[in-house]
Design a protein around this motif. Sequence first.
Motif, PDB file in Angstrom:
ATOM      1  N   GLY A 229       0.787  -1.239   0.000  1.00  0.00           N
ATOM      2  CA  GLY A 229       0.000   0.000   0.000  1.00  0.00           C
ATOM      3  C   GLY A 229       0.815   1.283   0.000  1.00  0.00           C
ATOM      4  N   LEU A 230       1.952   1.293   0.706  1.00  0.00           N
ATOM      5  CA  LEU A 230       2.734   2.530   0.783  1.00  0.00           C
ATOM      6  C   LEU A 230       3.698   2.693  -0.389  1.00  0.00           C
ATOM      7  CD1 LEU A 230       3.414   2.722   4.626  1.00  0.00           C
ATOM      8  CD2 LEU A 230       1.737   3.977   3.271  1.00  0.00           C
ATOM      9  N   LEU A 231       3.765   1.663  -1.232  1.00  0.00           N
ATOM     10  CA  LEU A 231       4.675   1.749  -2.378  1.00  0.00           C
ATOM     11  C   LEU A 231       3.921   2.184  -3.631  1.00  0.00           C
ATOM     12  CD1 LEU A 231       6.858  -1.428  -1.717  1.00  0.00           C
ATOM     13  CD2 LEU A 231       7.358   0.954  -1.136  1.00  0.00           C
ATOM     14  N   ASP A 234       2.416   6.927  -8.734  1.00  0.00           N
ATOM     15  CA  ASP A 234       1.939   8.081  -9.475  1.00  0.00           C
ATOM     16  C   ASP A 234       1.103   9.020  -8.613  1.00  0.00           C
ATOM     17  OD1 ASP A 234       3.141   6.949 -11.810  1.00  0.00           O
ATOM     18  OD2 ASP A 234       1.461   5.540 -11.861  1.00  0.00           O
ATOM     19  N   LYS A 235       0.387   8.441  -7.676  1.00  0.00           N
ATOM     20  CA  LYS A 235      -0.415   9.259  -6.754  1.00  0.00           C
ATOM     21  C   LYS A 235      -0.571   8.459  -5.465  1.00  0.00           C
ATOM     22  CE  LYS A 235      -4.708   7.473  -8.856  1.00  0.00           C
ATOM     23  NZ  LYS A 235      -4.062   6.613  -9.888  1.00  0.00           N
ATOM     24  N   GLU A 311       9.799   6.847   0.576  1.00  0.00           N
ATOM     25  CA  GLU A 311       9.782   7.665  -0.642  1.00  0.00           C
ATOM     26  C   GLU A 311      10.923   7.235  -1.568  1.00  0.00           C
ATOM     27  OE1 GLU A 311       7.439   9.778  -1.634  1.00  0.00           O
ATOM     28  OE2 GLU A 311       8.582   9.994  -3.489  1.00  0.00           O
ATOM     29  N   GLY A 312      12.048   6.880  -0.972  1.00  0.00           N
ATOM     30  CA  GLY A 312      13.170   6.369  -1.768  1.00  0.00           C
ATOM     31  C   GLY A 312      12.824   5.064  -2.468  1.00  0.00           C
ATOM     32  N   TYR A 313      12.143   4.165  -1.769  1.00  0.00           N
ATOM     33  CA  TYR A 313      11.725   2.903  -2.401  1.00  0.00           C
ATOM     34  C   TYR A 313      10.797   3.182  -3.574  1.00  0.00           C
ATOM     35  CZ  TYR A 313      13.385   0.410   1.772  1.00  0.00           C
ATOM     36  OH  TYR A 313      14.142  -0.098   2.783  1.00  0.00           O
ATOM     37  N   ARG A 314       9.881   4.132  -3.348  1.00  0.00           N
ATOM     38  CA  ARG A 314       8.939   4.456  -4.427  1.00  0.00           C
ATOM     39  C   ARG A 314       9.690   4.852  -5.689  1.00  0.00           C
ATOM     40  NH1 ARG A 314       6.085   8.009  -0.225  1.00  0.00           N
ATOM     41  NH2 ARG A 314       4.779   6.466   0.827  1.00  0.00           N
ATOM     42  N   ALA A 315      10.718   5.658  -5.518  1.00  0.00           N
ATOM     43  CA  ALA A 315      11.491   6.114  -6.679  1.00  0.00           C
ATOM     44  C   ALA A 315      12.176   4.934  -7.370  1.00  0.00           C
ATOM     45  CB  ALA A 315      12.524   7.151  -6.235  1.00  0.00           C
ATOM     46  N   VAL A 316      12.730   4.043  -6.570  1.00  0.00           N
ATOM     47  CA  VAL A 316      13.395   2.854  -7.131  1.00  0.00           C
ATOM     48  C   VAL A 316      12.411   2.009  -7.934  1.00  0.00           C
ATOM     49  CG1 VAL A 316      14.405   0.600  -6.528  1.00  0.00           C
ATOM     50  CG2 VAL A 316      15.193   2.687  -5.362  1.00  0.00           C
ATOM     51  N   ASP A 341       0.045   1.192 -10.530  1.00  0.00           N
ATOM     52  CA  ASP A 341       0.324   2.459  -9.852  1.00  0.00           C
ATOM     53  C   ASP A 341       1.230   2.278  -8.642  1.00  0.00           C
ATOM     54  OD1 ASP A 341      -1.001   4.250 -11.384  1.00  0.00           O
ATOM     55  OD2 ASP A 341      -2.841   4.263 -10.186  1.00  0.00           O
ATOM     56  N   GLY A 342       1.612   1.062  -8.363  1.00  0.00           N
ATOM     57  CA  GLY A 342       2.443   0.799  -7.195  1.00  0.00           C
ATOM     58  C   GLY A 342       2.765  -0.687  -7.120  1.00  0.00           C
TER      59      GLY A 342
END
Lengths: 440, 440
Positions: A229-231, A234-235, A311-316, A341-342
Motif C-alpha cells: 500500500g505505501l509503495l 503516481d499518486k 519515498e526512496g523505495y517508491r522512486a526505485v 500504480d504501485g
Amino acid sequence: MTHPGDVGPQTGRNLDPWYTSYADRTAGLAASEVRALFAVASRPEVVSLAGGMPFVKALPEELIHSAFTTMMREHGSEALQYGGGQGIPEVREQILQVMSLEGINDASADDVVTTTGSQHALDLVSKLFLNPGDVVLAEAPSYVGALGTFKSYQADVAHVAIDDDGLIPEALEETIAHLRVEGRTIKFLYTVANYNNPAGVTMSLERRIRVLEICRREHILILEDNPYGLLYFDKPGLPALRSMDAENVIYLGSFSKILSPGLRVGWALAPHAIREKLILAVEASILSPSTFNQWVVTEYLRQSDWQQQIEGYRAVYRERRDAMDQALNEHLPQLSWTKPDGGFFVWVRLTEQLDSKQMLPRAVKELVAYTPGTAFFADGRGRHEMRLSFCYPTPERIKLGVRRLANVINGELDLVETFGTSTRRGPDEDRVNMPPPNIS
Amino acid sequence: MTHPGDVGPQTGRNLDPWYTSYADRTAGLAASEVRALFAVASRPEVVSLAGGMPFVKALPEELIHSAFTTMMREHGSEALQYGGGQGIPEVREQILQVMSLEGINDASADDVVTTTGSQHALDLVSKLFLNPGDVVLAEAPSYVGALGTFKSYQADVAHVAIDDDGLIPEALEETIAHLRVEGRTIKFLYTVANYNNPAGVTMSLERRIRVLEICRREHILILEDNPYGLLYFDKPGLPALRSMDAENVIYLGSFSKILSPGLRVGWALAPHAIREKLILAVEASILSPSTFNQWVVTEYLRQSDWQQQIEGYRAVYRERRDAMDQALNEHLPQLSWTKPDGGFFVWVRLTEQLDSKQMLPRAVKELVAYTPGTAFFADGRGRHEMRLSFCYPTPERIKLGVRRLANVINGELDLVETFGTSTRRGPDEDRVNMPPPNIS
C-alpha cells in the motif's frame, strides 16, 4: 501420468514408512513453487522476473546498525528474551503510525498482533476460521502464498473476476449467490486491494465502498492483505478497506516491503474478539514473535526518517516499473499488460496460442524466468497469462529480461504460424524445474 | 457454572459477531496461561518460580554485537532478504555440530529444517500428522505448550506414567494396547526425555532403548523435544533417542536455552519424506524463517567459544537448582520433589489436602508465583503437584520465593489441621488472575 520408472510421488509414498500416518490436510500439500524460484533465480546468469523479493540494497545498512546498537544498549536483555504472544507494545504503537498513512486512524495498539511476517497472520487467521470444505473468496488471480495456505486447511477458493479497477462488485455478488445456492459456507473474502499480487491493479474507491457494503450485508468477513500500500508511484494510495470498517475487516500489514523481509515482522489488526483468539493462535504456533526483531524495527522507526526512506523505495520501484513497461512496449507490443500504480508486479496477457506454463522451461533456457499465471489460480486457469516482477532486478536487467522473453515468445508465435501449434517438446524440458515461483 | 451476570465466555460469544464463523478447532482454544504469566511475573515484587525464561543476562552482549557486525558486513543484503523455507544452509551445518554433542552423528544438513523456535516445528509436525480425534502419547506430566498445540489440532493426549527414570516402558505398552482396543489412532509419542518440563526427570538409557523398541514395533513415530539436553549439571547427558534411530524419530532442537529465545531459532531433524513436507508447511506458515536471526546465530557460533558459554550456563543453573533444593529442604521438608540433573524445573508433590491451583491466588498475594500441576495434564490431574522453575531468579530470590511459598503452604496445612479443610475462599481470589503459566 506416472510411469513405472519415475521417481515420482507414487514411489515417494512407498519409500515413506509414515505415509499412512499423515493428517488428511497433508494430502493436499503440493511441492511448493517457492523453492523452485530460489533455485532458478539464484543462478546469476538468469534474469529473474519471477520473484517478489524487495530490493533491500536500497536500505542504507547504517540505519540497521544504528537501530541494533540502540536496541542492545537500552533493551538488550529484553530483546534476547521471550516476549508476549501479542508482540511488544512499542512496535504495536508504531504500527499505528504506519497504518495511519493508509487512512486507518481509529485503531488501538491493543488490537494489533505482531507475527512472523504477515504470512504468519494469514496462516493463523486461516487456522481460526477454516474448516475443511469451507470457501474463501479471492480475486482472480490471487496471491499464490495465500492460495497455498487456504489449501493447507482444506478450504476451497472461489475466484471473483477483476478488471483494471480491481474486484468487480457484481461478480462478487453473483459468486456469493451461486455458492449459497450450492449450500457452501463462505468464511471470508481475501483481497489484495492495492497493487494486487499478481495483477498489479488497484480496487477503486467506489468499489471499496461497494465491496464493504456487500460483505457487511452478507455477513462475510474481509481479510485485507496490504503489503504494498505505501509503495505507490503516481499518486498516493486509496484508504484501506479497514479505514472504512473496523468491525468486518481483518487488516494484514508487513515491514517486509518497507523495511526488510529478513526480519519477518508483520501484523494483523483485528476486531477485538478475533484478536483475542489470534493471540492464542500465535502462542500455540511460536510462543511469541521475535522480540529481537521487533526491537530492531522499533528502533529503526524511532531513529530514522522512515517515511523518507519509503519515498526512496517508491522512486526505485517507479523507475523499474517504467523500465518494464517501456521494454514491453518495445519488444512485445502485440500483447497487453497492466501498468500498476504501485507495488511489484505486471500481469501480462498472452495470446491464446501461448501457454505460459509450457513455455517456462524454454524461457529459463534463454536465461529469463517469470511466474506462469497458473500459480495464481486455484482452479487451473492462467495458462495464457504470466506475472512479471520488476522489484528486484535493475532497470537494465529488466530490459534484458524482457528482450529475452520477447525472443522466446516470438519464437513460439513463429512456430504457431508455421505449424499451427506451439507444442514443441524437447528432452530438455523434463529436466528443467517446473514452474517457479513467487515469494510473497 | 456461568451465571447470568458473568462477564464470561457466554457473554463474549454474544458480543462477537463472528462467533458462528470460527472453525471447529477454534472452539477448543482456551485462554492461554502464558499471557497470565507475563502479567504476574513482570511485577518486580513477585518472585516468579513460574516461568521458563532462561537467564539471558548470562550471555555477554558483546558476543551478539560481534556476530551482528560481521553478519552485516559479510552477509548484510542476504540477512535482510527472504530466504529459503528450509533455512539457510550455514546455520543448518552448524546445527549438526550442536546435535553431535547429543550423540547425533549421522545427520545431514539436508534433513534439518529451521523454524521460528522449536515450538513452530512442534506446531507444524502436529499440523502434518494430526486429524481431529487422533491420539498423541505424552509423559504425565508434559510440556504445557505442546498440550496446547495438540489441542489446537483437535487431537487427544493420552498420558503415560513416569517415575524418576522417566517414561515407564510398561506403562507405554499398556497405554498403546488400551488405546488400540478402543480403536483409537495413535500418531506419535511426544517426549521431553532430558530434564523433562515440568517433571525435571530424565529417561534412563535402558528405557530409551526399550521405548525405541516399543515404538518401532508398534509403528509409532517419536517426537523428541530436547531444548534442555546440553544444560546438564552433574554429569553429561544421555544420547538422544534420535542418535539411536534415524527412521522413527523427529528431533526438535532450539537455540532458546543455549543462546537466546528472543531470536526464535529452533529446528527439526526429520526423516527424509517428513522433512520434505515440513519445508512445505514452513512455507505455508511463514514463507521462510528469519534470515536475519539465522545469520546472527551462524556468526555467533562461528566467532564465539559457544561450548564454553554453555558451560557457563550450566554453572548458573546448577547453582540455582542447588539453591532451590536446599531451600525446599529447609522450609518444606514434609514435601517431596525431584532433583533434576539439568534443565530448568523442579516438580513438587504436595500432600493430598493441598490444591495447587486453588492455592495460587494466595501465593501471588504473598508475592510468589509457581505453575499449578494442572497445566501439565490434558486430563485435569495435577492438583496436588506444582512446577517450580529455578532458571530465571537469582539464588537469593529463589530462597526468598521458597520461603514465601512455605508460608503459604504451611498456612494451608495449619488450616487443614484446625478445620479439616483448606477451602478458605475469600473475595480476593476471584480478582487474582488464575493460573499462570509457563513459557516453554
